[in-house]
Design a protein around this motif. Structure first.
Motif, PDB file in Angstrom:
ATOM      1  N   PRO A  36      23.932 -32.468 -26.995  1.00  0.00           N
ATOM      2  CA  PRO A  36      23.713 -31.014 -26.909  1.00  0.00           C
ATOM      3  C   PRO A  36      22.327 -30.580 -27.382  1.00  0.00           C
ATOM      4  N   PHE A  37      21.345 -30.846 -26.523  1.00  0.00           N
ATOM      5  CA  PHE A  37      19.977 -30.351 -26.701  1.00  0.00           C
ATOM      6  C   PHE A  37      19.666 -29.455 -25.498  1.00  0.00           C
ATOM      7  N   TRP A  38      18.870 -28.435 -25.753  1.00  0.00           N
ATOM      8  CA  TRP A  38      18.411 -27.564 -24.657  1.00  0.00           C
ATOM      9  C   TRP A  38      16.936 -27.281 -24.883  1.00  0.00           C
ATOM     10  N   LYS A  39      16.186 -27.330 -23.793  1.00  0.00           N
ATOM     11  CA  LYS A  39      14.753 -27.086 -23.966  1.00  0.00           C
ATOM     12  C   LYS A  39      14.292 -25.892 -23.149  1.00  0.00           C
ATOM     13  N   LYS A  40      13.326 -25.178 -23.731  1.00  0.00           N
ATOM     14  CA  LYS A  40      12.619 -24.174 -22.924  1.00  0.00           C
ATOM     15  C   LYS A  40      11.134 -24.490 -22.960  1.00  0.00           C
ATOM     16  N   GLU A  41      10.463 -24.113 -21.877  1.00  0.00           N
ATOM     17  CA  GLU A  41       9.048 -24.414 -21.718  1.00  0.00           C
ATOM     18  C   GLU A  41       8.217 -23.155 -21.898  1.00  0.00           C
TER      19      GLU A  41
END
Lengths: 157, 85, 157, 85
Positions: free
Chosen positions: A120-125
């Motif tokens: 459960p990792f989420w990335k935003k750029e």
């Protein structure tokens, strides 16, 4: 068999898993994967990684256990960064040691493929000053599913 | 029965909340039913869920699916597909 | 695409290829293989590696070129030790960088498989005070052949 | 025609030599013929080759095989299967 699972805010360096996995001649092969922030031709300035503390470590532990049950490994290291990460920096390291290279290559790829679709990792750029959530990729689902087909052809959860 | 529902990433931002404590009525016993009930009872959550049609779920920090059973005291986490690594 | 091919007497460290491959966000994936001297339950004290100077570098260069023609790579590093190497030390490093992880895993495994069967290195092991030449392994031939099957099913030279 | 023949690893130790310069007679034009000719004309080499039945060959530093053609000035290297990595 030793395992190291870590979520951290600070930077990653290749020498850490390399030293930690050394076992005075027990292993003949170490395979290390480093995932780095791509700038997409200068478009992406940075990433921000969010995770689910507690569940993250537990999922990573389960993935490493699954790898150990499929291949003879002597050690497995998984370290994943959270927080803000600049283009070109490491996001994740997966390194495994084994007597022989094929097991090490396969187990390392397996851990990465499952991490990509289950941890459960989420990335935003950061693009043009705006933070934009990254969409999950179909190809990652397929990569994970390819390891997990059971006899019935169904990908188990 | 009381459960905690947690939101992560884009769904957390859209919901405007990290977590809620809710008292589920009888008949709401699966993840799918929980999500429907949230959408019926909270307009903001309905919009956040609609804006996040691809979702994953974890119950007590273990991945589940729409049919997973929810029990009293559970922590149900809803989030978009993961994008680590 | 940058390449580094080296035969050396001195030691190897994981941080060297890691730093050398960094490209400020062009690559998203680095896969590194380290081959280490196994002690075979304390039996092997050291290895001695001999090679064919000139031909070694040329064969390694050809293998890396083949990898580059099959996968989109941004960098490839191959460093192999010769001379006397103690149990637990690194013999060889192969590290590649690419936009995506699958290409990096496959290219790294490919380079190792071909290196094992084509690069003119020979090792002997120090066991009970005697140097004994290591025999080539059938499984290495098979691993290399599996990449090289042509349309006729023959493994080309 | 003059060629250089080099030996490596166990074959070098068994031959007791790193390299030899030889003048091949007419009719010796492939690696297989070269190896046969070496074994016929030099007892020590015959024994070394017999003790190293699995062999590889390189001509001018490029891998070849038993059928590869040998030409004047070539450097032909004979060695056991490689064991690097």
């Amino acid at each position: 068999m030793k395992t190291h699972i870590e979520v951290r805010e600070g930077g990653l360096s290749a020498s850490e898993p390399d030293l930690w996995l050394r076992d005075q001649g027990r292993s003949g092969a170490v395979v290390m994967f480093s995932g780095q922030v791509r700038d997409e031709q200068g478009k992406v300035e940075a990433l921000h990684l969010e995770h689910y503390p507690g569940m993250t470590e537990s999922v990573l532990g389960t993935i490493v256990e699954q790898a150990c049950s499929r291949w003879h490994l002597n050690g497995a290291w998984v370290a994943h960064r959270v927080g803000t990460i600049q283009a070109g920096e490491d996001i994740v390291q997966v390194a495994v040691s084994s007597a022989h290279r094929q097991a090490a290559f396969e187990a390392c790829a397996f851990i990465m493929d499952l991490l990509k679709t289950r941890a459960p990792f989420w990335k935003k750029e950061l693009i043009d000053g705006c933070w934009i959530w990254v969409e999950a990729r179909e190809s990652d689902d397929q990569a994970a599913a390819s390891w997990l087909q059971d006899a019935t052809g169904r990908a188990p959860r | 029965m009381m459960v905690q529902v947690r939101f992560f990433a884009a769904l957390r931002e859209r919901a405007g909340r990290d977590a809620i404590q809710i008292d589920l009525p009888e008949g709401v016993s699966t993840v799918a039913q929980l999500v429907d009930w949230l959408a019926e009872t909270d307009v903001a959550l309905a919009q956040a869920l609609e804006a996040t049609p691809r979702r994953m779920v974890a119950i007590n920090e273990v991945l589940g699916n729409e049919d997973s059973v929810v029990e009293a005291g559970d922590v149900v986490a809803l989030f978009p597909p993961v994008t680590g690594g």
